[in-house]
Design a protein around this motif. Structure first.
Motif, short mmCIF file in Angstrom:
data_model
loop_
_atom_site.label_atom_id
_atom_site.label_comp_id
_atom_site.label_asym_id
_atom_site.label_seq_id
_atom_site.Cartn_x
_atom_site.Cartn_y
_atom_site.Cartn_z
N UNK A 53 51.27 34.99 27.90
CA UNK A 53 50.67 34.11 28.90
C UNK A 53 51.69 33.78 29.98
N UNK A 54 52.93 33.50 29.58
CA UNK A 54 53.97 33.20 30.55
C UNK A 54 54.21 34.35 31.50
N UNK A 55 54.25 35.57 30.97
CA UNK A 55 54.45 36.74 31.82
C UNK A 55 53.30 36.88 32.83
N UNK A 56 52.06 36.60 32.38
CA UNK A 56 50.92 36.64 33.30
C UNK A 56 51.05 35.57 34.38
N UNK A 57 51.51 34.38 34.01
CA UNK A 57 51.67 33.30 34.98
C UNK A 57 52.76 33.62 36.00
N UNK A 58 53.72 34.45 35.61
CA UNK A 58 54.77 34.85 36.56
C UNK A 58 54.20 35.65 37.73
N UNK A 59 53.01 36.20 37.54
CA UNK A 59 52.35 36.94 38.64
C UNK A 59 51.65 36.01 39.62
N UNK A 60 51.76 34.69 39.36
CA UNK A 60 51.11 33.67 40.21
C UNK A 60 49.61 33.94 40.38
N UNK A 61 48.87 33.98 39.27
CA UNK A 61 47.44 34.28 39.35
C UNK A 61 46.64 33.16 39.99
N UNK A 62 45.51 33.53 40.56
CA UNK A 62 44.49 32.55 40.96
C UNK A 62 43.39 32.48 39.91
N UNK A 63 43.22 33.59 39.18
CA UNK A 63 42.30 33.63 38.05
C UNK A 63 43.04 34.26 36.88
N UNK A 64 43.19 33.49 35.80
CA UNK A 64 43.82 33.98 34.58
C UNK A 64 42.72 34.32 33.59
N UNK A 65 42.72 35.56 33.11
CA UNK A 65 41.70 36.05 32.18
C UNK A 65 42.38 36.31 30.83
N UNK A 66 41.85 35.71 29.78
CA UNK A 66 42.45 35.84 28.46
C UNK A 66 41.44 36.36 27.45
#
Length: 260
Positions: free
Chosen positions: A158-171
């Motif tokens: 999740x942290x690695x995904x947040x590093x991409x500065x998402x506007x929509x996080x899909x899990x």
């Protein structure tokens, strides 16, 4: 839902694998900016296929969208490469806690920043934000990801995904294989990101109890189609939802065999 508030629009989505096996047959839903939307359904209902379609990942698995549309903030997802979708702000955490197991926790986080071509200063700033959200990762920053616990690996993903500065996080199934306390902690962090930073979140889950507790709205899939949508708290209290759509059927008491 007002058009200007819609971030993701999925309309009448139909998909197959190897042009023969029907996986989705009429999936449709909208996700508003700043919303947490839960995608629910029993195993095989079509949740993972839907999420892979959202990131245009189906072709890599011999899958194809045969009709319908997906638009992310006006962008035609089906005509956009997965890498371009990430740069546009649609970032997915795949099922299975995918980490670079031979890299340290911090190196995994750095890789997320490099994926969006962040500068050294931006990456360093974002890593500190991740550590603020997930203090456990700071403690494990120099540990190899493959040697950390399942919960720590999920936090790293999740942290690695947040590093991409998402506007929509899909899990996809973030609770799978994790202890209940770890699951609650992760979902609390996700809701904090949503409430404090306005991050929009789409989460596919079989664990309906935790998903409905933290989501704003929910969509229920059955046999590859949308069968119900509604307020998460309303759906949370309905026994018919648990029984018919989420695979939580009541088990009849067993009758002891008669020996004679």
């Amino acid at each position: 839902m007002a058009l200007e508030t819609t971030l993701l629009a999925v309309d009448d989505l139909k998909a197959t694998y190897i042009h023969a096996i029907t996986a989705l047959d009429g999936v449709g839903f909208h996700l508003a900016r700043g919303e947490i939307l839960a995608l629910l359904g029993a195993n095989g209902a079509g949740k993972t296929t839907t999420l892979k379609a959202l990131s245009n990942l189906l072709p890599a698995e011999r899958g194809q969208v045969v009709s319908g549309s997906i638009r992310f903030d006006g962008l035609d997802v089906l005509r956009t490469s997965p890498a371009a979708l990430v740069r546009a702000g649609l970032v997915q955490v795949l099922e299975g806690r995918h980490c670079f197991r031979s890299l340290t926790v911090e190196e995994n986080l750095v890789s997320g920043g490099l994926g969006r071509s962040g500068t050294r200063a931006e990456i360093a700033e974002d890593i500190e934000k991740i550590y603020a959200h997930f203090p456990r990762l700071k403690e494990k920053r120099r540990a190899l990801s493959g040697l950390t616990s399942g919960g720590e690996q999920q936090m790293t993903a999740i942290g690695r995904a947040l590093m991409s500065r998402p506007r929509l996080l899909v899990l996809d199934e973030p609770s799978m294989g994790l202890a209940p306390l770890i699951v609650q902690d992760i979902f609390r962090k996700l809701r904090h990101l949503n409430r404090e930073e306005g991050l929009s979140i789409l989460v596919a889950e079989q664990n309906s109890a935790v998903a409905l507790k933290y989501a704003d709205r929910a969509i229920i899939l059955e046999n590859g189609a949308t069968v119900l949508t509604g307020d998460a708290q309303d759906l949370r209290g309905r026994d018919d939802i648990k029984s018919f759509y989420l695979g939580q059927r009541a088990v009849a008491p067993s009758i002891p065999a008669v020996v004679g």
